[in-house]
Design an enzyme around this catalytic site. Structure first.
Site, short mmCIF file in Angstrom:
data_model
loop_
_atom_site.label_atom_id
_atom_site.label_comp_id
_atom_site.label_asym_id
_atom_site.label_seq_id
_atom_site.Cartn_x
_atom_site.Cartn_y
_atom_site.Cartn_z
N ASP A 82 2.13 3.86 4.51
CA ASP A 82 1.06 3.93 3.52
C ASP A 82 1.61 3.55 2.15
O ASP A 82 2.61 4.10 1.69
CB ASP A 82 0.50 5.35 3.49
CG ASP A 82 -0.74 5.50 2.64
OD1 ASP A 82 -1.47 4.50 2.48
OD2 ASP A 82 -0.99 6.62 2.15
N HIS A 83 0.97 2.61 1.48
CA HIS A 83 1.33 2.20 0.12
C HIS A 83 2.78 1.77 -0.02
O HIS A 83 3.48 2.22 -0.94
CB HIS A 83 1.01 3.31 -0.88
CG HIS A 83 -0.45 3.46 -1.16
ND1 HIS A 83 -1.18 2.52 -1.85
CD2 HIS A 83 -1.32 4.45 -0.83
CE1 HIS A 83 -2.45 2.92 -1.93
NE2 HIS A 83 -2.55 4.08 -1.32
N ASP A 104 1.20 -2.78 -0.79
CA ASP A 104 0.24 -2.56 -1.87
C ASP A 104 0.74 -3.26 -3.13
O ASP A 104 1.54 -2.72 -3.89
CB ASP A 104 0.06 -1.07 -2.13
CG ASP A 104 -0.96 -0.80 -3.23
OD1 ASP A 104 -1.55 -1.77 -3.75
OD2 ASP A 104 -1.17 0.39 -3.56
N HIS A 180 -7.82 8.41 -5.27
CA HIS A 180 -6.73 9.20 -4.70
C HIS A 180 -6.71 10.61 -5.28
O HIS A 180 -7.10 10.84 -6.43
CB HIS A 180 -5.38 8.54 -5.00
CG HIS A 180 -5.14 7.29 -4.20
ND1 HIS A 180 -4.91 6.08 -4.80
CD2 HIS A 180 -5.12 7.07 -2.87
CE1 HIS A 180 -4.73 5.16 -3.86
NE2 HIS A 180 -4.85 5.74 -2.69
#
Length: 311
Positions: A82-83, A104, A180
């Site tokens: 993730d990211h 990202d 977020h």
């Protein structure tokens, strides 16, 4: 069954009008709570690891925990970064056994985003790994992602086709109003996702899987428990679940959930210590915390994602 990529999952989800839950993991109890719920409901699953989680728990430990979950459940599980914010971290995860990575570069100019995403895609595809990219920038704070409201931006639908064609990415995270972290919107407001942008994007990218980040709903019962047991979370409001379910019925095939898991776990532990201040065995307070995560994930699978019975 080995770890899988998200390719087949997303094809089924897109055609079936549901989404797959992508749940962030940091330790054994979180992995267990998520996967026990998915097993009970026969749901496909994405377990995702942030840069911060890798630094906290160690890449090898996390890999082995997820591999154990595959053995215990027999479910199709994808392991996703993730990211990822650099080629190097994406490469490390690809080389280390992840089946999916996110690069990202959404904070960079359009051409730089394309160039970096394309570099990751080429390496990942050579190793049988799929890639998620991002256009548009979500506000909020989560691990090392920190974007102010004034620096956030909605995805421009007119950019998506060129971006996907030039990068070769396998899924695309877009910004349509999610955020977020737990502090998403002011009390008294009614958050509204930009379904017009989602519809425009899906029209320009027919059949292509779309991803929503920052999609925790921030259940107020957990906020209340935390505040009643020594916490201080004023004004925490999340994304309405009915809007997430609508997005899942459209082109959104992956919905990220992290803050809700943290809230469920933290509320359980705070309440436990308030009720049992003399206890000190981690198994005593982590067992109900694991159960709280399981209940939260089961709710998301059935009532928000709609992917129960789809494994």
């Amino acid at each position: 069954m080995p770890l899988v990529t998200t390719k087949e999952m997303f094809e089924k989800a897109y055609n079936g009008g549901y989404a797959i839950g992508a749940f962030n993991v940091n330790n054994m109890e979180i992995v267990q709570g998520i996967t026990e719920a998915a097993k009970d409901l026969n749901a496909p699953l994405i377990l995702q690891v942030s840069k911060g989680a890798r630094a906290y728990a160690n890449h090898t430990y996390l890999i082995k925990l997820v591999e154990a979950a595959v053995i215990e459940t027999g479910l199709p599980i994808a392991l996703h970064l993730d990211h990822g914010d650099s080629f190097e971290i994406c490469k490390s995860c690809i080389d280390g056994g992840f089946t999916s990575v996110m690069i990202d570069a959404s904070s960079k100019p359009f051409e730089e985003n394309i160039a970096l995403t394309r570099k990751v895609v080429e390496y990942a595809h050579d190793h049988g790994v799929v890639v998620e990219a991002e256009l548009g920038t979500l506000a909020g704070v989560e691990d090392e992602v920190n974007v102010s409201a004034e620096n956030s931006s909605y995805t421009r639908p007119e950019d998506v086709q060129e971006f996907v064609q030039r990068t070769g990415c396998d899924s695309l995270a877009i910004a349509i109003g999610t955020s977020h972290g737990a502090y998403k919107f002011k009390p008294g407001t009614k958050p509204q996702l930009r379904f017009d942008i989602l519809e425009d994007v899906s029209r320009r990218l027919p059949g292509f899987p779309i991803v929503l980040h920052g999609s925790s709903s921030v259940p107020q019962e957990f906020v209340k428990i935390i505040n009643e047991n020594g916490g201080n979370m004023p004004g925490a409001i999340g994304v309405p679940e009915d809007q997430l379910r609508k997005a899942a019925s459209m082109a959104v095939c992956k919905i990220n959930i992290d803050s809700d898991l943290r809230l469920a776990m933290t509320a359980s532990i705070r309440k436990y210590f308030n009720d049992h201040p003399d206890h000190f065995d981690p198994r005593q307070y982590l067992k109900p915390a694991r159960a709280a995560i399981k209940d939260m994930v089961a709710h998301k699978i059935v009532d928000v994602l709609g992917c129960d019975g789809k494994a």
